[in-house]
Design a protein around this motif. Structure first.
Motif, PDB file in Angstrom:
ATOM      1  N   LYS A 156      28.642 -48.243   3.791  1.00 19.26           N
ATOM      2  CA  LYS A 156      27.602 -47.344   3.738  1.00 19.26           C
ATOM      3  C   LYS A 156      27.507 -46.505   5.064  1.00 19.26           C
ATOM      4  CE  LYS A 156      22.677 -49.403   4.568  1.00 19.26           C
ATOM      5  NZ  LYS A 156      22.178 -50.440   5.117  1.00 19.26           N
ATOM      6  N   GLN A 161      23.295 -40.375   2.162  1.00 19.81           N
ATOM      7  CA  GLN A 161      22.187 -40.628   1.625  1.00 19.81           C
ATOM      8  C   GLN A 161      22.039 -42.159   1.408  1.00 19.81           C
ATOM      9  OE1 GLN A 161      24.821 -39.145   0.087  1.00 19.81           O
ATOM     10  NE2 GLN A 161      24.138 -37.040  -0.733  1.00 19.81           N
ATOM     11  N   LYS A 163      20.606 -44.522   3.314  1.00 18.02           N
ATOM     12  CA  LYS A 163      19.380 -45.071   3.362  1.00 18.02           C
ATOM     13  C   LYS A 163      18.564 -45.034   2.367  1.00 18.02           C
ATOM     14  CE  LYS A 163      15.541 -44.827   6.875  1.00 18.02           C
ATOM     15  NZ  LYS A 163      14.945 -44.260   7.911  1.00 18.02           N
ATOM     16  N   ILE A 164      18.535 -43.700   1.723  1.00 17.14           N
ATOM     17  CA  ILE A 164      17.488 -43.568   0.593  1.00 17.14           C
ATOM     18  C   ILE A 164      17.883 -44.344  -0.591  1.00 17.14           C
ATOM     19  CG2 ILE A 164      16.963 -41.518  -1.102  1.00 17.14           C
ATOM     20  CD1 ILE A 164      17.226 -39.658   1.276  1.00 17.14           C
ATOM     21  N   CYS A 166      19.623 -47.235  -0.324  1.00 14.60           N
ATOM     22  CA  CYS A 166      19.298 -48.619  -0.211  1.00 14.60           C
ATOM     23  C   CYS A 166      17.920 -49.011  -0.524  1.00 14.60           C
ATOM     24  CB  CYS A 166      19.770 -48.967   1.097  1.00 14.60           C
ATOM     25  SG  CYS A 166      21.522 -49.043   1.342  1.00 14.60           S
ATOM     26  N   GLU A 167      17.049 -48.025   0.053  1.00 15.45           N
ATOM     27  CA  GLU A 167      15.709 -48.082  -0.304  1.00 15.45           C
ATOM     28  C   GLU A 167      15.153 -48.241  -1.675  1.00 15.45           C
ATOM     29  OE1 GLU A 167      13.781 -44.933   1.719  1.00 15.45           O
ATOM     30  OE2 GLU A 167      13.984 -45.702   3.590  1.00 15.45           O
ATOM     31  N   ARG A 168      15.939 -47.509  -2.279  1.00 17.23           N
ATOM     32  CA  ARG A 168      15.692 -47.617  -3.827  1.00 17.23           C
ATOM     33  C   ARG A 168      16.330 -48.692  -4.705  1.00 17.23           C
ATOM     34  NH1 ARG A 168      15.334 -48.163  -8.645  1.00 17.23           N
ATOM     35  NH2 ARG A 168      14.678 -46.617 -10.100  1.00 17.23           N
ATOM     36  N   HIS A 170      17.821 -51.560  -2.957  1.00 19.09           N
ATOM     37  CA  HIS A 170      17.442 -52.716  -2.078  1.00 19.09           C
ATOM     38  C   HIS A 170      18.769 -53.317  -1.480  1.00 19.09           C
ATOM     39  CE1 HIS A 170      13.736 -52.632  -4.117  1.00 19.09           C
ATOM     40  NE2 HIS A 170      14.510 -52.831  -5.276  1.00 19.09           N
ATOM     41  N   SER A 171      20.002 -52.936  -1.708  1.00 21.07           N
ATOM     42  CA  SER A 171      21.032 -53.262  -1.016  1.00 21.07           C
ATOM     43  C   SER A 171      22.298 -52.577  -1.301  1.00 21.07           C
ATOM     44  CB  SER A 171      21.613 -54.766  -1.174  1.00 21.07           C
ATOM     45  OG  SER A 171      22.146 -54.887  -2.398  1.00 21.07           O
ATOM     46  N   TRP A 172      23.323 -52.353  -0.289  1.00 19.14           N
ATOM     47  CA  TRP A 172      24.596 -51.547  -0.386  1.00 19.14           C
ATOM     48  C   TRP A 172      25.376 -51.925  -1.774  1.00 19.14           C
ATOM     49  CZ3 TRP A 172      25.171 -46.999   0.244  1.00 19.14           C
ATOM     50  CH2 TRP A 172      26.477 -46.371   0.196  1.00 19.14           C
TER      51      TRP A 172
END
Length: 192
Positions: A156, A161, A163-164, A166-168, A170-172
């Motif tokens: 990760k 990118q 963080k973006i 994972c936001e979309r 939900h997890s790595w």
């Protein structure tokens, strides 16, 4: 074996194949002896100079192929009858494995001892996502490029990118699964 001054340790040392083999044999010997871990008594590990904080340590680490490091895990698993925990692997090997494969679970996955968890989301409609969120699709392609170059999923922290993504997703683990699914979708699209 040659000694390396502290000043030279800052940059990667250059080892001959024979020197690399000597250091690797020494590490193997230490691992077999299983030296006790030193606690806060002021003593240093006798192998501190071979950690990744020194040029010599980085050179020795570089002398190991992925297969050499994974063999350490396979040997430990054979001895234990199961996948080893971090505490069951000699600390220098543990350091090298985590540096090479990103995390302990990443090393276990590379050795075939741990699978990524199943993604906990359904995959998006890639045609729609490509039209509405092309930057995310580009980020997934970057994950795929890094995976191909490394030979295993990137960490990760190695993906700008992350963080973006994972936001979309939900997890790595979901990001890795989405990148693989997106790649398959693109290949199928090319074939048609």
């Amino acid at each position: 074996m040659k000694t390396v001054s502290k000043r030279r340790q800052a940059r990667p040392a250059k080892l001959t194949p024979q020197e690399a083999e000597q250091y690797r044999n020494l590490i193997q010997k230490w691992a077999q002896q299983a030296p006790p871990e030193y606690t806060g008594n002021g003593e240093k590990h006798p192998y501190t100079s071979l950690t990744l904080s020194s040029g010599l340590g980085r050179a020795v680490y570089a002398s190991y192929s992925d297969e050499d490091l994974l063999a350490v895990l396979h040997d430990a698993a054979s001895r234990l009858g199961r996948a080893p925990t971090q505490d069951e692997v000699f600390s220098l090997y543990r350091i090298y494995l985590k540096a090479r494969f990103g995390t302990w679970p990443g090393a276990l996955r590379a050795a075939g001892m741990r699978q990524l968890p199943m993604p906990d989301l359904s995959m998006p409609d890639w045609t729609q996502m490509l039209a509405e969120e092309p930057e995310l699709c580009g980020a997934l392609e970057d994950v795929t490029r890094r995976r191909r170059r490394l030979g295993y999923p990137p960490r990760k922290r190695d993906v700008p990118q992350a963080k973006i993504l994972c936001e979309r997703f939900h997890s790595w683990e979901n990001v890795i699964a989405a990148a693989e699914d997106f790649e398959k979708w693109q290949e199928a699209r090319k074939d048609n």
